[in-house]
Design a protein around this motif. Structure first.
Motif, PDB file in Angstrom:
ATOM      1  N   ARG A 154       8.644  -5.162   2.616  1.00 14.02           N
ATOM      2  CA  ARG A 154       9.039  -5.006   1.212  1.00 14.02           C
ATOM      3  C   ARG A 154       8.743  -3.565   0.812  1.00 14.02           C
ATOM      4  O   ARG A 154       7.614  -3.078   0.932  1.00 14.02           O
ATOM      5  N   LEU A 155       9.773  -2.901   0.330  1.00 11.82           N
ATOM      6  CA  LEU A 155       9.672  -1.490  -0.008  1.00 11.82           C
ATOM      7  C   LEU A 155       9.862  -1.318  -1.508  1.00 11.82           C
ATOM      8  O   LEU A 155      10.808  -1.861  -2.083  1.00 11.82           O
ATOM      9  N   GLU A 156       8.961  -0.566  -2.138  1.00 18.49           N
ATOM     10  CA  GLU A 156       9.075  -0.304  -3.574  1.00 18.49           C
ATOM     11  C   GLU A 156       8.980   1.192  -3.820  1.00 18.49           C
ATOM     12  O   GLU A 156       8.063   1.869  -3.341  1.00 18.49           O
ATOM     13  N   ALA A 157       9.927   1.721  -4.562  1.00 19.85           N
ATOM     14  CA  ALA A 157       9.944   3.142  -4.915  1.00 19.85           C
ATOM     15  C   ALA A 157      10.954   3.354  -6.026  1.00 19.85           C
ATOM     16  O   ALA A 157      11.935   2.614  -6.151  1.00 19.85           O
ATOM     17  N   GLN A 158      10.708   4.355  -6.829  1.00 27.39           N
ATOM     18  CA  GLN A 158      11.652   4.752  -7.873  1.00 27.39           C
ATOM     19  C   GLN A 158      12.010   3.583  -8.796  1.00 27.39           C
ATOM     20  O   GLN A 158      13.133   3.460  -9.273  1.00 27.39           O
ATOM     21  N   ARG A 189       0.854  -1.195   0.000  1.00 27.37           N
ATOM     22  CA  ARG A 189       0.000   0.000   0.000  1.00 27.37           C
ATOM     23  C   ARG A 189       0.884   1.237   0.000  1.00 27.37           C
ATOM     24  O   ARG A 189       2.036   1.207   0.407  1.00 27.37           O
ATOM     25  N   ASP A 190       0.312   2.334  -0.447  1.00 27.38           N
ATOM     26  CA  ASP A 190       1.055   3.582  -0.544  1.00 27.38           C
ATOM     27  C   ASP A 190       1.236   4.208   0.834  1.00 27.38           C
ATOM     28  O   ASP A 190       0.353   4.125   1.701  1.00 27.38           O
ATOM     29  N   LEU A 191       2.381   4.832   1.017  1.00 25.71           N
ATOM     30  CA  LEU A 191       2.705   5.485   2.274  1.00 25.71           C
ATOM     31  C   LEU A 191       3.451   6.777   1.974  1.00 25.71           C
ATOM     32  O   LEU A 191       4.359   6.804   1.137  1.00 25.71           O
ATOM     33  N   CYS A 192       3.066   7.842   2.655  1.00 21.08           N
ATOM     34  CA  CYS A 192       3.765   9.121   2.526  1.00 21.08           C
ATOM     35  C   CYS A 192       3.628   9.849   3.854  1.00 21.08           C
ATOM     36  O   CYS A 192       2.525   9.995   4.383  1.00 21.08           O
ATOM     37  N   SER A 193       4.747  10.289   4.424  1.00 18.36           N
ATOM     38  CA  SER A 193       4.751  10.918   5.737  1.00 18.36           C
ATOM     39  C   SER A 193       5.184  12.379   5.629  1.00 18.36           C
ATOM     40  O   SER A 193       5.981  12.741   4.757  1.00 18.36           O
ATOM     41  N   ASP A 194       4.652  13.196   6.527  1.00 27.12           N
ATOM     42  CA  ASP A 194       5.081  14.598   6.554  1.00 27.12           C
ATOM     43  C   ASP A 194       6.306  14.788   7.453  1.00 27.12           C
ATOM     44  O   ASP A 194       6.734  15.913   7.680  1.00 27.12           O
ATOM     45  N   ARG A 195       6.848  13.668   7.944  1.00 30.76           N
ATOM     46  CA  ARG A 195       8.087  13.691   8.720  1.00 30.76           C
ATOM     47  C   ARG A 195       9.123  12.805   8.030  1.00 30.76           C
ATOM     48  O   ARG A 195       8.772  11.940   7.236  1.00 30.76           O
ATOM     49  N   PRO A 211       6.710   9.644  -1.563  1.00 34.74           N
ATOM     50  CA  PRO A 211       5.785   8.506  -1.575  1.00 34.74           C
ATOM     51  C   PRO A 211       6.516   7.186  -1.822  1.00 34.74           C
ATOM     52  O   PRO A 211       7.446   7.120  -2.635  1.00 34.74           O
ATOM     53  N   ILE A 212       6.104   6.150  -1.127  1.00 40.14           N
ATOM     54  CA  ILE A 212       6.653   4.806  -1.298  1.00 40.14           C
ATOM     55  C   ILE A 212       5.507   3.802  -1.202  1.00 40.14           C
ATOM     56  O   ILE A 212       4.396   4.145  -0.797  1.00 40.14           O
ATOM     57  N   ARG A 213       5.786   2.568  -1.599  1.00 36.56           N
ATOM     58  CA  ARG A 213       4.843   1.473  -1.390  1.00 36.56           C
ATOM     59  C   ARG A 213       5.488   0.468  -0.450  1.00 36.56           C
ATOM     60  O   ARG A 213       6.642   0.093  -0.644  1.00 36.56           O
ATOM     61  N   VAL A 214       4.725   0.045   0.546  1.00 37.65           N
ATOM     62  CA  VAL A 214       5.240  -0.885   1.547  1.00 37.65           C
ATOM     63  C   VAL A 214       4.321  -2.099   1.611  1.00 37.65           C
ATOM     64  O   VAL A 214       3.108  -1.963   1.777  1.00 37.65           O
ATOM     65  N   GLY A 215       4.905  -3.278   1.462  1.00 38.27           N
ATOM     66  CA  GLY A 215       4.167  -4.517   1.602  1.00 38.27           C
ATOM     67  C   GLY A 215       4.713  -5.331   2.762  1.00 38.27           C
ATOM     68  O   GLY A 215       5.859  -5.139   3.191  1.00 38.27           O
TER      69      GLY A 215
END
Length: 250
Positions: A36-40, A18-24, A59-63
């Motif tokens: 499992r991390l997917e990005a770029q 699922r998508d994840l994006c943090s303001d920190r 933004p990243i995707r984390v499974g």
């Protein structure tokens, strides 16, 4: 919340990405299990030996392929420097792991941090920001086209077997030459190089998970001999499997 930093400790059952994006700024870490991390256009496996430092707003995707407990930390963007890169995956050392374990006490509460807690979080940021300047080379391409993503998934499912490129191409529905071209264009490396990275990644997960003998791990991830496994592992990580395991043990 006005805290300068806080720990995020939760236990998760397996779930799709699922998508994840943090303001920190986000130090993503699994104290048990694997993320499992997917990005770029790339994929990383995060066993307890590794962590990801993600810049705020990235933004990243984390499974979660198997049950996992996270002990991540979020840092206020005005309290710590900007990370060395927008996204870095790196190997943890024993000091970073100890600081992460100690910081678990301070979760997402409105209570202000004690001076001791602020010192711990500051030390953790200093250590992990330094480690993030040496990103891990063990990264696997994610692929853009459905065909390449399918080929990558099939390859990963069978890393412990006698898998062939021709068999993968047949299941994907492409001629071997066409699939080889997809790997060059989308992954920037050959299928054989991707397979080697997948095997080393799977070995890292097993090394971090317990005390399984290195020889057993070598056979489990598809190598026919311990010497061949040691050579491939050291070429990619710079360390032998035993040295790698020792690097994240207290």
């Amino acid at each position: 919340m006005n805290r300068t930093a806080y720990s995020f400790v939760r236990t998760f059952a397996p779930e799709p990405a699922r998508d994840l994006c943090s303001d920190r700024h986000y130090l993503l870490y699994a104290s048990a299990g694997t993320l499992r991390l997917e990005a770029q256009g790339q994929t990383w496996l995060l066993p307890p030996a590794r962590a990801a430092l993600i810049e705020a707003g990235r933004p990243i995707r984390v499974g979660i392929p198997r049950p996992a407990t996270t002990a991540s930390v979020l840092f206020d963007t005005g309290w710590v420097p900007v990370p060395p890169a927008s996204l870095t995956v790196f190997d943890l050392d024993p000091l970073a792991r100890a600081l992460l374990a100690e910081c678990r006490v301070w979760g997402d509460s409105d209570e202000p941090l004690t001076a001791y807690a602020e010192t711990l979080f500051a030390a953790l940021s200093a250590v992990t920001w330094r480690l993030a300047r040496r990103p891990s080379p063990v990264v696997v391409p994610a692929g853009r086209s459905p065909e390449l993503r399918r080929a990558l998934a099939l390859t990963e499912q069978r890393i412990g077997d006698a898998i062939s490129f021709e068999a993968v191409a047949a299941e994907v529905g492409l001629a071997p030459r066409s699939l080889a071209r997809r790997f060059e264009e989308e992954a920037g490396m050959t299928w054989r190089a991707v397979l080697r990275r997948m095997r080393v990644t799977a070995a890292i997960e097993r090394l971090a998970a317990g005390d399984t003998p290195v020889t057993d791990i070598a056979f489990a991830v598809g190598y026919g001999s311990l010497s061949a496994f040691n050579v491939a592992f050291k070429e990619l990580t710079g360390r032998t499997p035993r040295e790698y395991r020792a690097s994240f043990r207290p």
